[in-house]
Design a protein around this motif. Structure first.
Motif: not given
Lengths: 247, 276, 252
Positions: A18, A21-22, A36
């Motif tokens: 995650v 992703w950020q 996210p």
């Protein structure tokens, strides 16, 4: 204790993903890839809408019919080729070559036959699912240790009893593995069909959102599909493990 | 030469050797072996028998330099063995260690090629060893095409071709059937006589040890120690037919007398471990 | 060829012959499927004219690139994960789920990030193929017999020699199974991306030909893809089987 540590480790990796992703979001910008958190809040808003559920229903209906076809045809084919040795020997390499073919190539043919209809998407989904089910069922039957059949004969089991009490339980774990892979590929087939040409369905929604540059909606749908497939797979895997432990 | 003349007959020796495996993950350390003293005479055939899990393989690996002893010293040809397998020691393992990606011929040639021996000499020695081990007709075959006994022969050939002066055999026939084992025993006697090497054979089969060895060390249950060393007084020229001799029965009887109690201990130990 | 082989050939010939017959005699509408013979002729003409050469080179170039990256990187990642058992355990659930989710649905996301170019196609190809290679590498490294490291020490081999001379050959058949899977997955993913959304490439050309009702062109290229995919997969499969046989490994 070891199990909790493993779960914690897995959670750490999930958090790292995650975070990645950020970071990627920060690099490429919000239009290309929303972060996210905004995605999550969009998901909370979008999933309850009728638009999402209408498309989800379209996908699920096509997927359901395709799955029924995959399982029915795949199992029959697998049982036949497993029992009838010659058919199995002749057909196995053919099945394997078709299995490894990029089947998307054939989708235009399906479209020419069925048009943009539900039957086209169902057919295309089933084209993906039949082969793994057939191949694994065939192998399951072929791999029955001959000693099981000898044991059944020494126990004076009838043909029916042999099938129900020996052959079925002996082949079940591998057959369920085939059903699991068939599930996944059938879903992929239906989604590919929707992505290539359709007016509804989650696959269509993704492509539509992409062309409208609604990246949040696109990722939301992808994440929902991801969760659906992951949960279904976990359930089938759990079943498979239970069968294996018993076997 | 620093070695005293009296020791010239001693080929390898263990002095006060113990091996304790450190406990991993909160387990207690395992005292596997020793203390053990052993002098291997040059050119003798020494058999080691003992109940399963008594540290026989640990003994072999310490002697080969594959494991460091926790205490004590290991000597081979007057030099200490320190964390490396010395030149002149060959080992054949219990597991099938033939290389499935190489033909029988290339398996046998492996060590020579590693040592940079020239091609003509390699060919001569490999052909010779394959003929000796009865593998000549299978030179181009791959190990997967051979039976377990033949594969173990490939491993022996791969070791022999390097002309080791001390050959260590770790239950090399453990996985074979009884008849094949007797025949393989004959092969080992033949190669022992021809090479003149010292042989140490680990086995769990009393008859195998009794038939092959000049001396047999009987080990106790863990931690393994020598309880008895039996001299067999067999002639150097011998083969599997000696299993019919009276002396053979006496030797196996004496070994079993020593080992029966120990084997029971190790069984009980295993039973307790399984119940936990 | 064996009896089974002849029967198989006969089955295929009859199937193609039946399609040819059905198309020629109007049982199947030509607007839907053209006879196989016409597909072959159209493909021959297309290849001779060289019109599609650019697209063919582009597509197969991307496929080779994606597979090469997936194999090399997948092997390297597999080696690292194998050396870290705790990481491996933590990753287990991800590996078990990876091929169960349609990874391909993230292709449009990649297009959104990297634009409509070669990059998202290569990326989705690598993403689809790499995990098969990682898992095969882990399996291969698991299968290296422990006794080999003892053998290595008896022969006084260093770490590099042990890895190259013993461990790599011992793991090789399992690694090859990974390569085989990576090739077929990579192939499928690249073609699928070109079909759905791409500036050029064989998939795009077939999809355009479909929209233009240009059946000869569509079927010619379809035939090309099917022939190439079948040929490559058959070669890899045969190689895999021969290797497994020689090594006495059960059918992979």
């Amino acid at each position: 204790m070891i199990a909790t540590r493993r779960a914690a480790d897995t959670l750490v990796i999930l958090i790292v993903l995650v975070l990645a992703w950020q970071v990627l979001h920060q690099i490429v910008g919000a239009t290309a890839l929303p972060g996210p958190l905004p995605t999550l809040s969009y998901l909370a808003k979008f999933v309850p809408t009728a638009r999402f559920w209408e498309n989800a229903e379209a996908t699920l209906v096509a997927f359901f019919y395709a799955l029924v076809l995959s399982y029915a045809i795949g199992l029959s084919l697998g049982v036949w080729m497993g029992i009838h040795r010659l058919s199995g020997a002749v057909g196995e390499p053919i099945l394997i070559s078709i299995y490894t073919l990029p089947k998307i190539t054939l989708y235009p043919v399906v479209l020419l036959i069925f048009g943009l209809s539900l039957s086209g998407r169902v057919t295309f989904g089933a084209m993906h699912g039949i082969l793994p089910v057939a191949i694994l069922t065939m192998n399951a039957i072929r791999n029955i240790p001959p000693v099981y059949l000898k044991a059944a004969r020494t126990l004076h089991l009838s043909r029916r009893q042999t099938i129900v009490t020996v052959l079925l339980p002996a082949t079940l774990p591998e057959v369920v593995a085939g059903l699991r892979i068939g599930f996944t590929l059938t879903l992929l087939g239906v989604l590919l069909a929707e992505m290539f040409a359709a007016k509804s369905g989650l696959g269509f929604l993704i492509i539509n959102a992409m062309s409208l540059l609604q990246t949040e909606e696109m990722i939301t749908v992808a994440v929902m599909l991801f969760l659906f497939a992951a949960v279904a797979n976990a359930l089938l895997l759990w079943m498979e493990h239970k069968l294996h432990r018993r076997a | 030469m620093t070695t005293a003349p009296a020791d010239a007959a001693i080929h390898a020796s263990l002095k006060g050797v113990t091996r304790i495996y450190p406990g991993a993950g909160g387990n207690k350390p395992v005292h596997a072996l020793g203390p053990v003293d052993l002098d291997l005479r040059r050119g003798e055939f020494f058999g080691v028998v003992g109940p399963s899990g008594c540290g026989k393989s640990t003994l072999l690996e310490v002697l080969a330099g594959l494991q460091q002893p926790t205490a004590g010293t290991v000597n081979f040809e007057g030099k200490p063995v320190m964390g490396e397998v010395p030149d002149g020691i060959g080992v054949v393992f219990q597991e099938d260690a033939s290389f499935p990606w190489l033909t029988v011929w290339d398996n046998a040639a492996f060590g020579l090629r590693r040592a940079g021996i020239d091609e003509a000499e390699t060919r001569r020695r490999v052909d010779d060893v394959l003929a000796f081990m009865g593998l000549k007709d299978f030179a181009r075959a791959y190990p997967a095409q051979l039976s377990g006994g033949m594969r173990q022969r490939v491993c022996i050939a791969r070791t022999l071709v390097l002309q080791p002066r001390l050959i260590l055999l770790d239950e090399p026939f453990g996985a074979l059937d009884a008849q094949t084992r007797l025949l393989m025993g004959d092969e080992v006697l033949r190669l022992w006589r021809r090479t003149g090497a010292t042989v140490l054979l680990i086995t769990h089969a009393l008859d195998e040890a009794a038939m092959l060895s000049d001396r047999i060390g009987a080990m106790s249950a863990r931690p393994g120690r020598f309880m008895d060393i039996v001299e067999t007084h067999w002639p150097r020229e011998r083969d599997s037919t000696i299993v019919g001799e009276v002396a053979f029965g006496e030797i196996t009887g004496r070994l079993w007398e020593n080992l029966r109690g120990e084997s029971l201990k190790s069984l009980g130990y295993a039973g307790m471990a399984a119940a936990e | 060829m064996s009896r089974v082989g002849w029967i198989r050939l006969a089955v295929i010939v009859i199937a193609v012959g039946a399609l040819e017959f059905a198309c020629q005699f109007g049982f199947i509408n030509r607007k839907v499927v053209i006879p196989p013979s016409e597909m072959a002729v159209a493909l021959g003409k297309l290849l001779a004219s060289g019109q599609a050469n650019g697209e063919i080179a582009r597509t197969f170039g991307i496929i080779v690139l994606a597979i090469a990256i997936a194999v090399v990187l997948g092997f390297a990642i597999g080696v690292v994960i194998h050396a870290l058992p705790r990481l491996r355990q933590a990753l287990d659930p991800f590996f078990a789920t990876y091929y169960a989710v349609p990874i391909f649905i993230f292709y449009p996301v990649m297009v959104a990030i990297f634009g409509l170019s070669v990059i998202p196609i290569v990326l989705i190809g690598v993403a689809t193929a790499i995990v098969a290679m990682i898992m095969a590498t882990l399996n291969g490294l698991d299968r290296i017999p422990r006794v080999l490291s003892k053998v290595a020490r008896v022969h006084r081999m260093g770490a590099v020699a042990t890895a190259l001379r013993l461990k790599l050959p011992a793991a090789a058949p399992y690694l090859f199974t990974g390569v085989k899977l990576a090739v077929s997955y990579g192939f499928i993913a690249v073609i699928a991306s070109e079909f759905i959304l791409a500036p050029a490439g064989l998939g795009r050309v077939i999809s355009d030909a479909y929209s233009d009702f240009n059946n000869p062109r569509m079927y010619a290229l379809m035939l090309l893809l099917i022939i190439v995919a079948t040929f490559v997969n058959m070669v890899l499969h045969a190689f895999d089987q021969r290797w497994a046989e020689r090594r006495g490994i059960g059918r992979p």
